[in-house]
Design an enzyme around this catalytic site. Structure first.
Site, PDB file in Angstrom:
ATOM      1  N   LYS A  12     -23.663  35.710  36.607  1.00 42.52           N
ATOM      2  CA  LYS A  12     -23.448  36.778  35.627  1.00 42.52           C
ATOM      3  C   LYS A  12     -23.105  36.172  34.272  1.00 42.52           C
ATOM      4  O   LYS A  12     -22.329  35.225  34.227  1.00 42.52           O
ATOM      5  CB  LYS A  12     -22.269  37.637  36.091  1.00 42.52           C
ATOM      6  CG  LYS A  12     -21.732  38.594  35.096  1.00 42.52           C
ATOM      7  CD  LYS A  12     -20.240  38.391  34.737  1.00 42.52           C
ATOM      8  CE  LYS A  12     -19.944  37.147  33.986  1.00 42.52           C
ATOM      9  NZ  LYS A  12     -18.661  37.077  33.297  1.00 42.52           N
ATOM     10  N   THR A  13     -23.661  36.629  33.212  1.00 39.37           N
ATOM     11  CA  THR A  13     -23.188  36.409  31.847  1.00 39.37           C
ATOM     12  C   THR A  13     -24.271  36.843  30.872  1.00 39.37           C
ATOM     13  O   THR A  13     -25.457  36.556  31.083  1.00 39.37           O
ATOM     14  CB  THR A  13     -22.766  34.950  31.521  1.00 39.37           C
ATOM     15  OG1 THR A  13     -22.368  34.895  30.152  1.00 39.37           O
ATOM     16  CG2 THR A  13     -23.850  33.900  31.749  1.00 39.37           C
TER      17      THR A  13
ATOM     18  N   ARG B  70      -9.955  37.089  33.459  1.00 41.37           N
ATOM     19  CA  ARG B  70     -10.287  35.685  33.225  1.00 41.37           C
ATOM     20  C   ARG B  70      -9.301  34.714  33.875  1.00 41.37           C
ATOM     21  O   ARG B  70      -9.261  33.537  33.527  1.00 41.37           O
ATOM     22  CB  ARG B  70     -10.358  35.397  31.725  1.00 41.37           C
ATOM     23  CG  ARG B  70     -11.524  36.041  31.013  1.00 41.37           C
ATOM     24  CD  ARG B  70     -11.849  35.316  29.727  1.00 41.37           C
ATOM     25  NE  ARG B  70     -12.898  35.987  28.978  1.00 41.37           N
ATOM     26  CZ  ARG B  70     -14.198  35.810  29.196  1.00 41.37           C
ATOM     27  NH1 ARG B  70     -14.598  34.998  30.146  1.00 41.37           N
ATOM     28  NH2 ARG B  70     -15.088  36.447  28.476  1.00 41.37           N
TER      29      ARG B  70
ATOM     30  N   ASP C 188     -24.501  35.575  28.103  1.00 40.39           N
ATOM     31  CA  ASP C 188     -24.785  34.401  27.263  1.00 40.39           C
ATOM     32  C   ASP C 188     -26.084  33.684  27.632  1.00 40.39           C
ATOM     33  O   ASP C 188     -26.617  32.927  26.830  1.00 40.39           O
ATOM     34  CB  ASP C 188     -23.633  33.391  27.366  1.00 40.39           C
ATOM     35  CG  ASP C 188     -22.311  33.990  26.937  1.00 40.39           C
ATOM     36  OD1 ASP C 188     -22.323  35.073  26.321  1.00 40.39           O
ATOM     37  OD2 ASP C 188     -21.263  33.382  27.214  1.00 40.39           O
TER      38      ASP C 188
ATOM     39  N   ASP D 115     -18.053  28.977  34.809  1.00 40.41           N
ATOM     40  CA  ASP D 115     -16.710  28.555  35.246  1.00 40.41           C
ATOM     41  C   ASP D 115     -16.292  29.259  36.537  1.00 40.41           C
ATOM     42  O   ASP D 115     -15.734  28.625  37.442  1.00 40.41           O
ATOM     43  CB  ASP D 115     -15.674  28.836  34.144  1.00 40.41           C
ATOM     44  CG  ASP D 115     -15.826  27.872  32.975  1.00 40.41           C
ATOM     45  OD1 ASP D 115     -16.163  26.696  33.222  1.00 40.41           O
ATOM     46  OD2 ASP D 115     -15.621  28.293  31.824  1.00 40.41           O
TER      47      ASP D 115
ATOM     48  N   GLY E 154     -16.306  37.881  31.302  1.00 39.96           N
ATOM     49  CA  GLY E 154     -16.763  38.943  30.401  1.00 39.96           C
ATOM     50  C   GLY E 154     -17.722  39.907  31.083  1.00 39.96           C
ATOM     51  O   GLY E 154     -18.463  39.524  31.990  1.00 39.96           O
TER      52      GLY E 154
HETATM   53  P1  FBP Z   1     -18.599  35.097  30.158  1.00 39.78           P
HETATM   54  O1  FBP Z   1     -18.941  33.653  30.037  1.00 39.78           O
HETATM   55  O2  FBP Z   1     -17.341  35.334  30.889  1.00 39.78           O
HETATM   56  O3  FBP Z   1     -19.736  35.892  30.701  1.00 39.78           O
HETATM   57  O4  FBP Z   1     -18.333  35.578  28.669  1.00 39.78           O
HETATM   58  C1  FBP Z   1     -19.188  36.267  27.871  1.00 39.78           C
HETATM   59  C2  FBP Z   1     -18.611  36.481  26.482  1.00 39.78           C
HETATM   60  O5  FBP Z   1     -19.048  37.747  26.056  1.00 39.78           O
HETATM   61  C3  FBP Z   1     -18.952  35.405  25.462  1.00 39.78           C
HETATM   62  O6  FBP Z   1     -20.215  35.625  24.852  1.00 39.78           O
HETATM   63  C4  FBP Z   1     -17.827  35.536  24.476  1.00 39.78           C
HETATM   64  O7  FBP Z   1     -17.616  34.358  23.720  1.00 39.78           O
HETATM   65  C5  FBP Z   1     -16.642  35.831  25.368  1.00 39.78           C
HETATM   66  O8  FBP Z   1     -17.171  36.486  26.513  1.00 39.78           O
HETATM   67  C6  FBP Z   1     -15.596  36.703  24.747  1.00 39.78           C
HETATM   68  O9  FBP Z   1     -14.503  36.760  25.587  1.00 39.78           O
HETATM   69  P2  FBP Z   1     -13.438  37.947  25.667  1.00 39.78           P
HETATM   70  O10 FBP Z   1     -14.081  39.059  26.416  1.00 39.78           O
HETATM   71  O11 FBP Z   1     -12.337  37.356  26.458  1.00 39.78           O
HETATM   72  O12 FBP Z   1     -13.090  38.331  24.280  1.00 39.78           O
END
Ligand code: FBP
Length: 549
Positions: free
Chosen positions: A200-201, A143, A203, A174, A79
């Site tokens: 990075k994230t 992803r 979250d 991951d 993300g």
């Molecule tokens: P990452 O762990 O890849 O940084 O994801 C962040 C995030 O924004 C989460 O908070 C959320 O659940 C997910 O990505 C949503 O995924 P997508 O962009 O595939 O809809």
């Protein structure tokens, strides 16, 4: 490309670097103590015979010697998170400083770009349009899970054809796990390409003793807090709605906790607390209804409730159902793929889960049951952002309040709105903190590669102090691993950092939440500021300040 005036100003911003990088150009890696994995030492060691037990690394200024040009490749994975373009800028600048003939290649669309050999060279001119901007659009993200030997081999071929010395993977837990696996694979197969990860994230769940936070968390929580504050002020002005707001963040509740500390809402649910105290769905609904009723007794039929998107995974009976669904989706993958509609899938699922989980599935609103039956992401995670937990709670609270009204114990008026804030914060222009932090992480990653290290994550410590005092270094990825159940088997993965119930941010929230629930004491953080007093522009999150105090 047409740019906003603010973007034009931001592109000219010079991110701040730790003093060490300002004072010298040439560095040696200073090796510290050897590091064990976060858990399951023996099992992790077996998977990583070449990269287990490596030392933590810091830098010391070294003698300038003749340097050779290096070629680096970079991917953005998962993300979006504010600060990604700055990581690439930091990488580029450190690399060009090392040797002007060095080259940086960006593989397109995340890990799949490596497998399909889609890339572009990152030039000064290209980068000039992206410095300090939000988004990942300079090279895109994806992803795809980089995990099989066939994928590793294609990656090797494509990197070797460009004479790449090191690959930098910018990703979450991951993707960094996979960076560690790839580093091990290259060493085991005598491939001369190093692999470095960058945390990075939005979250905030990729953190540990060495990684104080991931880039993106600061900006995203500031964006959400601004929005929550605006809604809180609307609620206080109109006095007619309860706002149920779901916030992104995957499993962990860090985003919700930070936004609660910034805005002081009437309710903020913390998933990890629900799991720790075995709070059932019914108990959570009851607690929310109690607060709504108490506020109604004070004549306040409005309020704000924050709900982490991962809550659903922490409610014990939900967790059990999700675990059963996860296993079932692996075991019966082929049969499930043959079923065309979601309702057929749900009927199939009902026949293959325990009676207890079946009972729960049957009382859930149909929409929620359908959302739970959706496919997992490539890492085997439930796609929590697609589950409407805020609507589920809103409906259940409504039913509970109706029951109380009938029984005569509640006389208020409950009218509610629901919201989900997630994608709004992921591509925002990075705050000064994330612009500086992203840039410094990229710069550090390049230095780790220049020192010839592999299997390390770029790391900056002392982050709640001004950037000049930040301490750059590298942490072995294997030191963050433990074994977890994924796709129906035990695998080494970076341990997700959940909200600590004995951590300072949660304790501060806990000490104040009763007061915040009844008193209307909202705080309105307003939009991110880039120019002005330090206290307004360069402050990081309350969580990080409390954790580092
Ligand atoms: P990452 O762990 O890849 O940084 O994801 C962040 C995030 O924004 C989460 O908070 C959320 O659940 C997910 O990505 C949503 O995924 P997508 O962009 O595939 O809809």
């Amino acid at each position: 490309m047409k740019r906003s005036l603010l973007e034009i100003e931001r592109i000219a911003y010079k991110p701040k670097l730790p003093a060490l990088f300002q004072q010298a150009d040439s560095f040696n890696a200073k090796l510290g103590a050897a590091m064990e994995s976060a858990g399951d030492h023996e099992q992790v060691k077996k998977h990583f015979p070449n990269t287990y037990g490596m030392p933590i690394v810091s830098f010391e200024a070294g003698q300038s010697k003749e340097s050779k040009p290096l070629n680096l490749a970079v991917i953005l994975s998962g993300g979006q998170a504010p600060g990604g373009h700055n990581v690439i800028s930091g990488l580029f600048d450190a690399l060009k400083k090392h040797h002007h003939k060095s080259k940086l290649y960006g593989f397109l669309g995340g890990p799949s770009g490596l497998i399909e050999n889609k890339y572009r060279e990152i030039s000064k001119e290209l980068l000039a349009n992206f410095r300090n901007t939000g988004g990942f659009d300079i090279i895109g993200s994806g992803r795809t899970k980089l995990e099989s030997p066939e994928q590793f081999d294609k990656t090797r071929q494509h990197l070797e054809s460009l004479h790449i010395n090191a690959l930098v993977i910018i990703g979450g837990d991951d993707s960094n796990t996979n960076a560690g696996i790839l580093a091990e694979y290259f060493l085991a197969n005598k491939v001369n390409i190093n692999v470095i990860g960058v945390p990075k994230t939005i979250d905030g769940d990729l953190k540990n003793e060495y990684i104080e936070t991931s880039f993106g968390f600061d900006t995203a929580t500031k964006v959400y807090s601004e929005l929550v504050g605006n809604i809180a002020r609307d609620a206080k002005s109109a006095k007619k709605y309860w706002h149920f707001i779901k916030l992104m963040g995957r499993s962990a509740s860090h985003i919700t906790l930070e936004c609660a500390l910034q805005t002081q809402p009437n309710i903020a649910l913390i998933g990890e607390e629900a799991a720790n105290f075995n709070h059932s769905l019914k108990a959570i609904v009851n607690d929310m209804a109690d607060i709504i009723a108490k506020r109604a007794d004070n004549g306040e039929n409005f309020g704000v409730a924050l709900i982490p998107e991962g809550l659903i995974e922490f409610i014990p009976e939900m967790r059990k159902l999700i675990d059963e669904l996860n296993e079932l989706m692996v075991i019966h993958q082929i049969e499930l793929e043959k079923l065309e509609s979601l309702d057929e899938k749900i009927s199939f699922i009902r026949e293959h889960i325990t009676a207890e989980s079946k009972e729960l599935l049957d009382i859930l609103p149909v929409e929620i049951a359908r959302q739970l039956a959706l496919d997992r992401d490539p890492h085997g995670n439930v796609q929590v952002s697609r589950i409407d937990t805020e609507k589920l709670l809103l409906e259940m609270v409504k039913i509970e309040l109706k029951r109380r009204k009938k029984e005569g114990s509640y006389a208020g008026k409950f009218s509610a709105q629901n919201h989900f804030f997630g994608y709004e914060g992921r591509c925002s222009m990075p705050s000064n903190f994330d612009a500086d932090y992203g840039y410094s992480l990229g710069y550090t990653a390049a230095k780790l590669a220049i020192c010839g290290l592999t299997g390390y994550m770029s790391c900056i410590r002392n982050l709640s102090r001004p950037a000049i005092e930040w301490q750059p270094g590298g942490v072995p990825i294997t030191s963050m691993l433990n074994m977890e159940r994924r796709h129906g088997e035990d695998r080494p993965v970076i341990q997700k950092a959940l909200t600590k119930l004995d951590g300072e941010p949660f304790l501060k929230f806990k000490a104040n939440r009763e007061k915040w629930s009844l008193e209307t004491s909202y705080v309105y953080p307003g939009p991110i500021q880039y120019y002005g007093p330090d206290a307004v522009c360069n402050r990081t999150t309350i969580s990080l300040e409390l954790e580092n105090q």
